[in-house]
Design an enzyme around this catalytic site. Structure first.
Site, short mmCIF file in Angstrom:
data_model
loop_
_atom_site.label_atom_id
_atom_site.label_comp_id
_atom_site.label_asym_id
_atom_site.label_seq_id
_atom_site.Cartn_x
_atom_site.Cartn_y
_atom_site.Cartn_z
N GLY A 62 1.00 -1.25 0.01
CA GLY A 62 -0.01 -0.14 0.06
C GLY A 62 0.68 1.35 0.01
N GLY B 50 2.66 2.52 -2.47
CA GLY B 50 2.30 3.39 -3.90
C GLY B 50 3.46 2.72 -4.89
N LYS B 51 3.91 1.63 -4.93
CA LYS B 51 4.81 1.03 -5.61
C LYS B 51 4.22 0.87 -7.14
CE LYS B 51 5.23 -2.76 -3.21
NZ LYS B 51 4.51 -2.24 -2.13
N SER B 52 2.96 0.16 -7.23
CA SER B 52 2.24 -0.13 -8.26
C SER B 52 1.86 1.20 -9.24
CB SER B 52 1.06 -0.90 -8.38
OG SER B 52 1.54 -2.21 -7.91
N TYR B 53 1.12 2.29 -8.20
CA TYR B 53 1.06 3.53 -8.70
C TYR B 53 2.16 4.23 -9.30
CZ TYR B 53 -0.93 8.08 -8.25
OH TYR B 53 -1.40 9.64 -8.47
N ASP C 266 8.27 -4.26 -9.96
CA ASP C 266 7.58 -3.73 -9.04
C ASP C 266 7.42 -4.94 -7.99
OD1 ASP C 266 5.21 -3.02 -7.58
OD2 ASP C 266 3.85 -3.02 -9.22
#
Ligand SMILES: Nc1ncnc2c1ncn2[C@@H]1O[C@H](COP(=O)(O)OP(=O)(O)OP(=O)(O)O)[C@@H](O)[C@H]1O
Length: 436
Positions: free
Chosen positions: A89, A91-94, A252
């Site tokens: 949660g 923010g890696k994928s974001y 990611d």
């Protein structure tokens, strides 16, 4: 030819408080000293190469400062890696844009990379020929799966959680070059085509809803862009027959997680163990490489402890230029995990890579074959540098003491453990709700 300044660079990316964190009354517990690229949390102060978000630099600068230089070196024939690390949660994928489902996400690194590569390639087409291929794999429960795999009828293979998929085998070539046997590597001719494969692979990626993130990635995803280039024969350069083969890996990682907080049980609990296990192995590699004294003595680097570390062998202490983006939440409720991420990332800053231009003198008939084979494993062996020898190094263990609440990574200078070593001891076993 070795390049200068191959130290692994680390950027910290601090996302804003999410709506959920604000609703839960969380406050911001992270302070940034922008002039020194320093992050402070409680009494802990860490220095990095870059800090974005909060009162650090604008997140929009991250791409230009951290990633564009890697794209430049990629086109000079160097391998490069962008590695996003952080708690679930955070923010890696974001930030990476590797969970892409076709919606506009212009700021995400992967999208901007695709744009930049084709912008540069288009400018160079008069003097060079290019062959660009992509692959997209995930490491799920310590097995590698091809996210671009398709059924015989051409339909994208969706990741049903129970669906049987065939793992890909990792192969090591004579010079230590790691390859994936039979992985799909389609040739792409435009940014649009590349985005299509990114979207296709994202559909196949394993995600699930946890208490910490409604779209939590349950796997480590690696999107690789491979560029083969050759000067056109009319060029006056003496190296006109050479083929440059370089790869950019966009990684990611799944988020480190504490089972109590994510609310994972059953299958997801087991996934959490595998996620933490891969990150533990990565932490051990980072510790072994990050200690300068021990590295100079030829520290043993445990790359073989997990599929993740085997695949990232080049990116960590090997032939390539790497930036780690440590993603953190500013919420006070995440302070322990944030400190762990910051410690992990701080140690990674000491890693020294040895990037070389991947140049292959290619006979004319081989070049012809190369261009006739659109999607096979056509790249020639690359020059690799990887040093593996014996010695002790500081290690990372997963905390299992009650005070620190289990299941996340802490640094230890004294206790080496194997990623396969009695993991139950180290990963969340105190949650009464969990049944095996
Ligand atoms: N810079 C940002 N600005 C605004 N929202 C953000 C930012 N970074 C992340 N978020 C939001 O935070 C939530 C979690 O982000 P994301 O899914 O990228 O986390 P993650 O680190 O990939 O998690 P996991 O490891 O569980 O997959 C999402 O709702 C996302 O939209």
């Amino acid at each position: 030819m070795e390049s200068s300044d191959d130290r692994l660079k680390v950027a910290v990316n601090i996302r804003p408080l999410t709506a959920l964190e604000l609703r839960n009354g969380c406050t911001d517990c992270v302070t940034v000293t922008p002039s020194k690229a320093q992050v402070q949390i409680g009494s802990h102060v860490f220095t990095y190469d870059y800090v974005y978000g909060s009162s650090g630099s604008q997140p929009s600068q991250l791409f230009e400062e951290c990633v564009v230089p890697l794209v430049d070196t990629l086109l000079c024939g160097y391998n490069a890696t962008v590695l996003a690390y952080g708690q679930t949660g955070s923010g890696k994928s974001y930030t990476m844009g590797t969970n892409y489902h076709g919606e506009a996400n212009d700021g995400a690194i992967t999208h901007r990379v695709m744009e930049k590569i084709f912008e540069k390639v288009d400018k160079l087409r008069d003097e060079r020929e290019f062959l660009i291929r992509v692959s997209f794999v995930e490491i799920f429960k310590d097995e590698v799966f091809d996210l671009l795999d398709q059924h015989d009828d051409g339909q994208v293979m969706r990741t049903g959680r129970g669906l049987q998929r065939v793992p890909i085998k990792i192969r090591e070539k004579a010079l230590g070059d790691i390859t994936l046997a039979g992985v799909n590597e389609p040739v792409v001719k435009s940014k649009g085509e590349m985005a299509l494969f990114l979207a296709r692979g994202s559909l196949n990626r394993a995600t699930a809803s946890t208490r910490m993130n409604s779209h939590s990635s349950r796997s480590h995803a690696i999107f690789t862009i491979c560029i083969e280039q050759k000067r056109k024969t009319s060029s006056s350069h003496s190296d006109c027959g050479d083929l440059l083969v370089s790869k950019l890996r966009l990684v990611d990682l799944a988020g480190s997680e504490r089972v109590k907080r994510t609310g994972s049980d059953g299958l997801m609990f087991k996934e959490g163990i595998h996620i933490n296990k891969g990150l533990l192995a990565l932490g051990n590699v980072i510790s072994a490489l990050g200690d300068e004294k021990k590295r100079k003595k030829g520290a043993f680097v445990p790359y073989r402890d997990s599929k993740l570390t085997r695949l990232l062998q080049d990116s960590l202490g090997g032939n390539g230029k790497t930036i780690m983006i440590a993603c953190i939440s500013p919420a006070d409720s995440n302070a322990k995990e944030t400190i762990n991420t910051l410690q992990y990332a701080n140690r990674a800053r000491n890693i020294q890579n040895k990037a070389v231009i991947n140049r292959n003198p290619v006979p004319a008939e081989m070049q012809a074959q190369l261009h006739l084979a659109p999607s096979g494993n056509t790249s020639l062996e690359e020059t690799q540098v990887s040093g593996v020898a014996e010695s002790k190094a500081p290690y990372i263990i997963l905390s299992s003491d009650s005070e620190s609440d289990c299941g996340y990574i802490i640094l230890s200078d004294t206790e080496p453990i194997s990623a396969d070593h009695e993991m139950d001891k180290y990963i969340e076993i105190s949650d009464d709700d969990v049944e095996f």
